[in-house]
Design an enzyme around this catalytic site. Sequence first.
Site, PDB file in Angstrom:
ATOM      1  CE  LYS A 187      85.712 -49.315  76.937  1.00 35.14           C
ATOM      2  NZ  LYS A 187      84.264 -49.458  76.847  1.00 35.14           N
ATOM      3  CD  GLU A 265      87.852 -51.618  91.828  1.00 33.53           C
ATOM      4  OE1 GLU A 265      87.461 -52.788  92.034  1.00 33.53           O
ATOM      5  OE2 GLU A 265      87.096 -50.672  91.578  1.00 33.53           O
ATOM      6  CB  CYS A 299      84.247 -54.957  92.482  1.00 35.12           C
ATOM      7  SG  CYS A 299      84.475 -53.331  93.107  1.00 35.12           S
TER       8      CYS A 299
HETATM    9  C1  UN1 Z   1      82.844 -51.220  92.490  1.00 35.63           C
HETATM   10  O1  UN1 Z   1      81.976 -52.060  92.685  1.00 35.63           O
HETATM   11  O2  UN1 Z   1      83.567 -51.259  91.451  1.00 35.63           O
HETATM   12  O3  UN1 Z   1      82.717 -49.902  98.228  1.00 35.63           O
HETATM   13  C2  UN1 Z   1      83.081 -50.054  93.365  1.00 35.63           C
HETATM   14  C3  UN1 Z   1      81.725 -49.869  97.487  1.00 35.63           C
HETATM   15  C4  UN1 Z   1      81.552 -48.671  96.585  1.00 35.63           C
HETATM   16  C5  UN1 Z   1      82.400 -48.791  95.373  1.00 35.63           C
HETATM   17  C6  UN1 Z   1      82.304 -50.088  94.642  1.00 35.63           C
HETATM   18  N1  UN1 Z   1      81.929 -47.489  97.325  1.00 35.63           N
HETATM   19  O4  UN1 Z   1      80.879 -50.754  97.460  1.00 35.63           O
END
Ligand code: UN1
Length: 512
Positions: A187, A265, A299
């Site tokens: 999803k 996450e 993130c």
């Molecule tokens: C995310 O923002 O959910 O380390 C993942 C990073 C990327 C992944 C981010 N390889 O910034």
Amino acid sequence: MQKITQVFKNLGVKQHCESVCTGLNWIDAVGSEHRKIVSPTDGKKIGEMTFAGITEYEAILKRAESASNFWKQIPAPKRGEIVRQYGNVLRENKEILGTLVSYEMGKSLQEGLGEVQEMIDICDYAVGLSRQLHGLTMHSERPGHRMYEQWHPLGIVGVITSFNFPVAVWAWNAMIAAVCGNVTIWKPSEKTPFSALACMNLMKKVLEANQLPEGVFTLINGDKAIGEMLANDKRIALVSATGSTAMGRSVGKMVAERFGKSILELGGNNAIIVTENASIDMALRAIVFGAVGTAGQRCTTTRRLIIHDSIYDTLLKKIIKIYKQLNIGNPLDANNHVGPLIDEVAVGHFLNAVEQLKKEGGKVLYGGKQLKGEGYESGCYVTPAICEAKNTYKIVQEETFAPILYVMKYKNISEAIAMQNDVKQGLSSAIFSNNIQETEVFLSSQGSDCGIANVNIGTSGAEIGGAFGGEKETGGGRESGSDSWKAYMRRQTNTINYTNNLPLAQGIKFDF
Ligand code: UN1
């Protein structure tokens, strides 16, 4: 615009979808909702997407259940072969898929291509892993006994992904889950359904070429209600969810209630510590990319900068100088460094955060405004902000998914580490220093409390080979590399007795 139309055509994506995609064939949508999807890049309508309801959900679940029985019996290296072929299809289509991601989500084309590269990398990783799903052997305390452990597939894995990585995070989960013998139901974010559809169209080529049954990889475009169905459904052994802490808290509870497994996450509030022993030029590159890359919507985005007071003024001046040179605009234009936020709601959050910072006593040193006028018609562009702040401010303690960099001073390294740790989230962290004592303290058990702790590297842009995820309100899950695959399998301990006696463990006597 011509180019984008061609991209859709080449990816086989219809801009008006009236049915729900299942990886191979489509399921007609009965009485489902049509959604208008708009690009943050130019504010134009990308197309219309049908969002699934309970009827399509059930149809998809049935397909996944029967595919699961088939797929778990395929030898793991043969499952790896399917993933290898998908990696090759992605290589051939990197440019167009990256372009679509960039257009639909708003990240720069370079980052869109980088995201597809991350998918290719995880495919390569999963292919190798398909021959390395190792268990341990143990020595039994009883004579003539052998003990070992093996790893079995879980069954159906639900993957809920966020708009900011519309394709790569699915691949981290789905490719690993697949070699582990699971089928996946994806999803994606309701904000980026077309990128997801494109991934599934590319997958279709591989499924067809190998005559695989329906349901090994499925996609269900839908909103929160579909996410909740996955979270509450006993038939889904594992739910891997990426998104906000609020989303994870609710999904985590639902999955735990039925004793399902989850990988969460969630939010980050990542800091870089820059000490007086840092190489300033290196730090600058990492800080600016970390803070404004993907317009602050990773993130792993650098949200806090903890600077030694002896270099505070010099470093800030240099950062502001670079911010002034950043080109903000259409992400498909290679000259631009920063694209739009995902929508106007996100712009509202950005502006509110800047206002709240001022109320709490903070100071905006640069940026913090919505951009208007030619090229900014979508209303989603902002000037990335640099704000002087205290770590204790309420707004600093929160993750605002936008390009706001909070800067603060420290005097000694233990104070800096304490500030870095003093937030609810625990995803990524970094230190810039060429002093081994400082960097080792940062990496020690007294150092960073995050899932990711880097030295002379920024907080974002992790490689797929490591386990990705974080502690505290980031949710504790790990995806991608290292031994994260273990979360996608169930462990079974086997003890085998090859004697004619039945001795009991712990020396227990039970004679009759
Ligand atoms: C995310 O923002 O959910 O380390 C993942 C990073 C990327 C992944 C981010 N390889 O910034």
